[in-house]
Design a protein around this motif. Structure first.
Motif, PDB file in Angstrom:
ATOM      1  N   MET A   1      36.155  45.557  45.920  1.00  0.00           N
ATOM      2  CA  MET A   1      36.963  45.961  44.768  1.00  0.00           C
ATOM      3  C   MET A   1      36.656  45.101  43.544  1.00  0.00           C
ATOM      4  O   MET A   1      36.592  45.593  42.428  1.00  0.00           O
ATOM      5  CB  MET A   1      38.450  45.818  45.103  1.00  0.00           C
ATOM      6  N   THR A   2      36.468  43.788  43.794  1.00  0.00           N
ATOM      7  CA  THR A   2      36.246  42.880  42.676  1.00  0.00           C
ATOM      8  C   THR A   2      34.979  43.263  41.916  1.00  0.00           C
ATOM      9  O   THR A   2      34.948  43.166  40.695  1.00  0.00           O
ATOM     10  CB  THR A   2      36.119  41.443  43.189  1.00  0.00           C
ATOM     11  N   PHE A   3      33.972  43.718  42.700  1.00  0.00           N
ATOM     12  CA  PHE A   3      32.708  44.033  42.027  1.00  0.00           C
ATOM     13  C   PHE A   3      32.837  45.225  41.085  1.00  0.00           C
ATOM     14  O   PHE A   3      32.091  45.338  40.124  1.00  0.00           O
ATOM     15  CB  PHE A   3      31.617  44.300  43.071  1.00  0.00           C
ATOM     16  N   LEU A   4      33.804  46.098  41.369  1.00  0.00           N
ATOM     17  CA  LEU A   4      34.025  47.256  40.497  1.00  0.00           C
ATOM     18  C   LEU A   4      34.344  46.808  39.066  1.00  0.00           C
ATOM     19  O   LEU A   4      34.037  47.493  38.094  1.00  0.00           O
ATOM     20  CB  LEU A   4      35.187  48.093  41.021  1.00  0.00           C
ATOM     21  N   LEU A   5      34.976  45.631  38.964  1.00  0.00           N
ATOM     22  CA  LEU A   5      35.404  45.146  37.648  1.00  0.00           C
ATOM     23  C   LEU A   5      34.220  44.782  36.756  1.00  0.00           C
ATOM     24  O   LEU A   5      34.399  44.556  35.555  1.00  0.00           O
ATOM     25  CB  LEU A   5      36.323  43.938  37.807  1.00  0.00           C
ATOM     26  N   ILE A   6      33.017  44.702  37.352  1.00  0.00           N
ATOM     27  CA  ILE A   6      31.847  44.402  36.515  1.00  0.00           C
ATOM     28  C   ILE A   6      31.496  45.620  35.658  1.00  0.00           C
ATOM     29  O   ILE A   6      31.012  45.479  34.541  1.00  0.00           O
ATOM     30  CB  ILE A   6      30.653  43.992  37.398  1.00  0.00           C
ATOM     31  N   VAL A   7      31.786  46.811  36.179  1.00  0.00           N
ATOM     32  CA  VAL A   7      31.396  48.041  35.461  1.00  0.00           C
ATOM     33  C   VAL A   7      31.978  48.083  34.043  1.00  0.00           C
ATOM     34  O   VAL A   7      31.237  48.269  33.075  1.00  0.00           O
ATOM     35  CB  VAL A   7      31.779  49.290  36.279  1.00  0.00           C
ATOM     36  N   PRO A   8      33.305  47.886  33.858  1.00  0.00           N
ATOM     37  CA  PRO A   8      33.827  47.922  32.476  1.00  0.00           C
ATOM     38  C   PRO A   8      33.281  46.813  31.587  1.00  0.00           C
ATOM     39  O   PRO A   8      33.367  46.913  30.364  1.00  0.00           O
ATOM     40  CB  PRO A   8      35.345  47.792  32.636  1.00  0.00           C
ATOM     41  N   LEU A   9      32.708  45.768  32.190  1.00  0.00           N
ATOM     42  CA  LEU A   9      32.117  44.707  31.370  1.00  0.00           C
ATOM     43  C   LEU A   9      30.705  45.052  30.934  1.00  0.00           C
ATOM     44  O   LEU A   9      30.216  44.547  29.934  1.00  0.00           O
ATOM     45  CB  LEU A   9      32.101  43.383  32.146  1.00  0.00           C
ATOM     46  N   VAL A  10      30.045  45.930  31.701  1.00  0.00           N
ATOM     47  CA  VAL A  10      28.652  46.273  31.395  1.00  0.00           C
ATOM     48  C   VAL A  10      28.572  47.542  30.542  1.00  0.00           C
ATOM     49  O   VAL A  10      27.714  47.661  29.676  1.00  0.00           O
ATOM     50  CB  VAL A  10      27.851  46.445  32.712  1.00  0.00           C
TER      51      VAL A  10
ATOM     52  N   LEU B   1      44.342  34.153  49.328  1.00  0.00           N
ATOM     53  CA  LEU B   1      43.973  35.451  48.753  1.00  0.00           C
ATOM     54  C   LEU B   1      42.601  35.857  49.271  1.00  0.00           C
ATOM     55  O   LEU B   1      41.668  35.064  49.230  1.00  0.00           O
ATOM     56  CB  LEU B   1      43.945  35.328  47.224  1.00  0.00           C
ATOM     57  N   ARG B   2      42.516  37.102  49.780  1.00  0.00           N
ATOM     58  CA  ARG B   2      41.213  37.576  50.258  1.00  0.00           C
ATOM     59  C   ARG B   2      40.435  38.128  49.072  1.00  0.00           C
ATOM     60  O   ARG B   2      40.891  39.065  48.409  1.00  0.00           O
ATOM     61  CB  ARG B   2      41.407  38.678  51.292  1.00  0.00           C
ATOM     62  N   THR B   3      39.323  37.539  48.744  1.00  0.00           N
ATOM     63  CA  THR B   3      38.512  38.031  47.633  1.00  0.00           C
ATOM     64  C   THR B   3      37.062  38.059  48.063  1.00  0.00           C
ATOM     65  O   THR B   3      36.745  37.712  49.201  1.00  0.00           O
ATOM     66  CB  THR B   3      38.609  37.104  46.417  1.00  0.00           C
ATOM     67  N   ALA B   4      36.226  38.476  47.136  1.00  0.00           N
ATOM     68  CA  ALA B   4      34.793  38.376  47.379  1.00  0.00           C
ATOM     69  C   ALA B   4      34.450  36.888  47.499  1.00  0.00           C
ATOM     70  O   ALA B   4      35.300  36.018  47.300  1.00  0.00           O
ATOM     71  CB  ALA B   4      34.033  39.014  46.232  1.00  0.00           C
ATOM     72  N   SER B   5      33.184  36.613  47.793  1.00  0.00           N
ATOM     73  CA  SER B   5      32.751  35.227  47.998  1.00  0.00           C
ATOM     74  C   SER B   5      33.118  34.341  46.815  1.00  0.00           C
ATOM     75  O   SER B   5      33.065  34.776  45.656  1.00  0.00           O
ATOM     76  CB  SER B   5      31.246  35.221  48.205  1.00  0.00           C
ATOM     77  N   ASP B   6      33.477  33.108  47.098  1.00  0.00           N
ATOM     78  CA  ASP B   6      33.791  32.150  46.032  1.00  0.00           C
ATOM     79  C   ASP B   6      32.608  31.965  45.095  1.00  0.00           C
ATOM     80  O   ASP B   6      32.777  31.648  43.917  1.00  0.00           O
ATOM     81  CB  ASP B   6      34.176  30.792  46.637  1.00  0.00           C
TER      82      ASP B   6
ATOM     83  N   HIS C   1      46.915  44.839  45.322  1.00  0.00           N
ATOM     84  CA  HIS C   1      47.130  45.066  46.745  1.00  0.00           C
ATOM     85  C   HIS C   1      46.846  43.785  47.542  1.00  0.00           C
ATOM     86  O   HIS C   1      47.646  43.385  48.406  1.00  0.00           O
ATOM     87  CB  HIS C   1      46.228  46.213  47.201  1.00  0.00           C
ATOM     88  N   GLU C   2      45.730  43.139  47.216  1.00  0.00           N
ATOM     89  CA  GLU C   2      45.365  41.902  47.915  1.00  0.00           C
ATOM     90  C   GLU C   2      46.428  40.821  47.692  1.00  0.00           C
ATOM     91  O   GLU C   2      46.745  40.054  48.599  1.00  0.00           O
ATOM     92  CB  GLU C   2      44.002  41.383  47.432  1.00  0.00           C
ATOM     93  N   VAL C   3      46.943  40.759  46.475  1.00  0.00           N
ATOM     94  CA  VAL C   3      47.982  39.760  46.175  1.00  0.00           C
ATOM     95  C   VAL C   3      49.220  40.020  47.030  1.00  0.00           C
ATOM     96  O   VAL C   3      49.814  39.098  47.597  1.00  0.00           O
ATOM     97  CB  VAL C   3      48.342  39.776  44.670  1.00  0.00           C
ATOM     98  N   GLU C   4      49.580  41.309  47.147  1.00  0.00           N
ATOM     99  CA  GLU C   4      50.767  41.636  47.955  1.00  0.00           C
ATOM    100  C   GLU C   4      50.556  41.251  49.411  1.00  0.00           C
ATOM    101  O   GLU C   4      51.477  40.733  50.066  1.00  0.00           O
ATOM    102  CB  GLU C   4      51.080  43.127  47.835  1.00  0.00           C
ATOM    103  N   ILE C   5      49.348  41.482  49.911  1.00  0.00           N
ATOM    104  CA  ILE C   5      49.044  41.088  51.295  1.00  0.00           C
ATOM    105  C   ILE C   5      49.180  39.579  51.433  1.00  0.00           C
ATOM    106  O   ILE C   5      49.814  39.072  52.366  1.00  0.00           O
ATOM    107  CB  ILE C   5      47.619  41.542  51.677  1.00  0.00           C
ATOM    108  N   ALA C   6      48.620  38.848  50.432  1.00  0.00           N
ATOM    109  CA  ALA C   6      48.655  37.390  50.502  1.00  0.00           C
ATOM    110  C   ALA C   6      50.089  36.869  50.395  1.00  0.00           C
ATOM    111  O   ALA C   6      50.414  35.806  50.907  1.00  0.00           O
ATOM    112  CB  ALA C   6      47.801  36.787  49.401  1.00  0.00           C
ATOM    113  N   GLN C   7      50.937  37.679  49.731  1.00  0.00           N
ATOM    114  CA  GLN C   7      52.347  37.268  49.636  1.00  0.00           C
ATOM    115  C   GLN C   7      53.116  37.606  50.905  1.00  0.00           C
ATOM    116  O   GLN C   7      54.310  37.324  51.004  1.00  0.00           O
ATOM    117  CB  GLN C   7      53.011  37.964  48.431  1.00  0.00           C
ATOM    118  N   GLY C   8      52.423  38.221  51.854  1.00  0.00           N
ATOM    119  CA  GLY C   8      53.052  38.541  53.132  1.00  0.00           C
ATOM    120  C   GLY C   8      53.963  39.742  53.067  1.00  0.00           C
ATOM    121  O   GLY C   8      54.807  39.949  53.942  1.00  0.00           O
TER     122      GLY C   8
END
Lengths: 123, 309
Positions: B1-10, B74-79, B298-305
């Protein structure tokens, strides 16, 4: 045909045109002279009415000439503020303002191209 | 999902080419609307993506994770991706904010000076004349809208040409062009890829007003002559000031004059396609940034339990 079109224009636009003609001229203008310099389109009575309206507003002054009046724009004493405005609008490299200015600065090449275009446009 | 955010930047980097083609093929007024609206959307999406990157990076820090009441990491792409992206986004947003504030202040000051200057003298109709030998003219939006012209400009044009000039400035005011110019300026500051689009919008604004003026005075040639003579007079009054315009390209004024001297073009066959591409760009930007942000939320909500892992 243009006559009909011009007489129908809003009063504000006619005032602007007459005012512009007064400023563009060097000497006080009679209604007849203004009518001539505006070209075809306006009746002399219309010009006279507009001039007296502008006089009532205090944006033009008049003096007797012959049987009528000659009108001239009220000169302003704010030459300094005009300079201030130019400076503010031209400041630095930040020349893009929300004020849409009529003409941008020309480069030397622009000037040459423009002269060629205008000459070919005349023919 | 995080990688999708590159599209609006490009995506903004694709906008200048599309915008230029739109202006070539669409009527100026239509091009102005389509280009400005899609540019605004794309600019907002790129800002959203930067914001999401910053938040992701912040929630990686223990302090902010505690503030955000995260119970799990928080589960994200690689650090390796998230940390540099967040650092870059913080920098980009800071620069963006700074330039926007600086430009807004300058614009407000220029606008204030111009309004004060026009306000201290009586107007004839909507015309405000400034006694200055330097040819200059601009539309001054406000209540009521005014057009400001120097005596230098009035004296360098004939009566018919003055009418064309007034019609041009009135078209700016009637079309609300100052909004387009302000948006163009802001969008250009938000993303470096949108900088050339700002130029296209500025040019489209002038072209739209030129066409409106030509229609109002009923003479394209006369309008072209008025613009050309005004520009030449302004240059003569300026003297030999160094010009920053690249000599290899033709500046906006000759292009405007040439467009008016040419016969009005029928709508280009490809016109709907170009407009469609611009709209598609904006849509893709919105979709990708929305998906990215929703995924992040969604990931934040999961991390918040709040949801099962």
């Amino acid at each position: 045909m243009t006559e009909v079109k011009d007489e129908r224009r809003p009063a504000g636009e006619l005032e602007a045109s007459v005012m512009a003609a007064l400023w563009a001229a060097d000497a006080p203008q009679t209604p007849g002279q203004v009518q001539l310099s505006l070209g075809a389109g306006l009746a002399r009575t219309t010009v006279t009415t507009i001039l007296s309206r502008l006089y009532d507003k205090g944006v033009v002054d008049r003096r007797r000439q012959g049987r009528g009046y000659a009108y001239f724009p009220v000169q302003d004493t704010h030459g300094l503020t005009a300079r201030r405005m130019h400076t503010e609008l031209d400041r630095g490299s930040d020349r893009h303002t929300v004020l849409a200015r009529f003409v941008a600065q020309l480069s030397e090449d622009d000037e040459r191209v423009l002269r060629d275009l205008l000459e070919s446009g005349e023919q | 999902m995080t990688f999708l955010l590159i599209v609006p930047l490009v995506l903004p980097f694709a906008m200048p080419a599309l915008a230029r083609r739109a202006l070539e093929r669409l009527a100026p007024a239509t091009a102005l609307w389509v280009v400005t609206c899609s540019t605004l959307v794309v600019a907002c999406c790129s800002l959203t993506a930067l914001g999401a990157f910053v938040l992701t990076g912040l929630l990686k820090l223990p302090l902010f994770a505690a503030l955000g009441k995260l119970v799990y990491p928080l589960r994200t792409a690689s650090d390796l991706f998230v940390v540099p992206a967040a650092a870059f986004s913080v920098g980009a947003l800071a620069v963006c904010l700074w330039t926007v504030i600086r430009t807004a202040t300058r614009q407000a000051r220029a606008f204030h000076v111009a309004t004060a200057e026009a306000g201290c003298r009586a107007t004839a109709g909507d015309l405000c004349v400034i006694d200055s030998p330097r040819p200059d003219a601009y539309a001054l939006p406000g209540r009521p809208h005014r057009i400001v012209v120097t005596t230098g400009m009035l004296r360098s044009l004939g009566p018919d040409e003055r009418e064309a000039l007034f019609a041009h400035e009135r078209a700016h005011n009637a079309g609300g062009h100052h909004y387009f110019l302000a948006f163009a300026e802001l969008a250009a500051l938000c993303h470096p890829g949108l900088r050339p689009v700002g130029e296209v919008i500025r040019f489209a604004v002038e072209r739209a007003a030129d066409e409106a003026a030509a229609a109002a005075v009923g003479d394209r040639r006369l309008t072209a002559r008025a613009i050309g003579r005004a520009a030449l007079a302004a240059r003569a009054a300026h003297g030999e000031r160094p010009s920053f315009a690249a000599a290899a390209t033709t500046g906006p004024v000759p292009q405007r004059v040439a467009a008016l001297l040419a016969a009005p073009r029928p709508p280009h066959r490809a016109a709907p396609w170009i407009a469609g591409l611009l709209v598609a760009c904006a849509t893709v930007s919105v979709c990708t940034s929305a998906t990215g942000v929703i995924g992040f939320h969604h990931e934040v909500e999961i991390a918040q339990g709040e949801e099962g892992r």
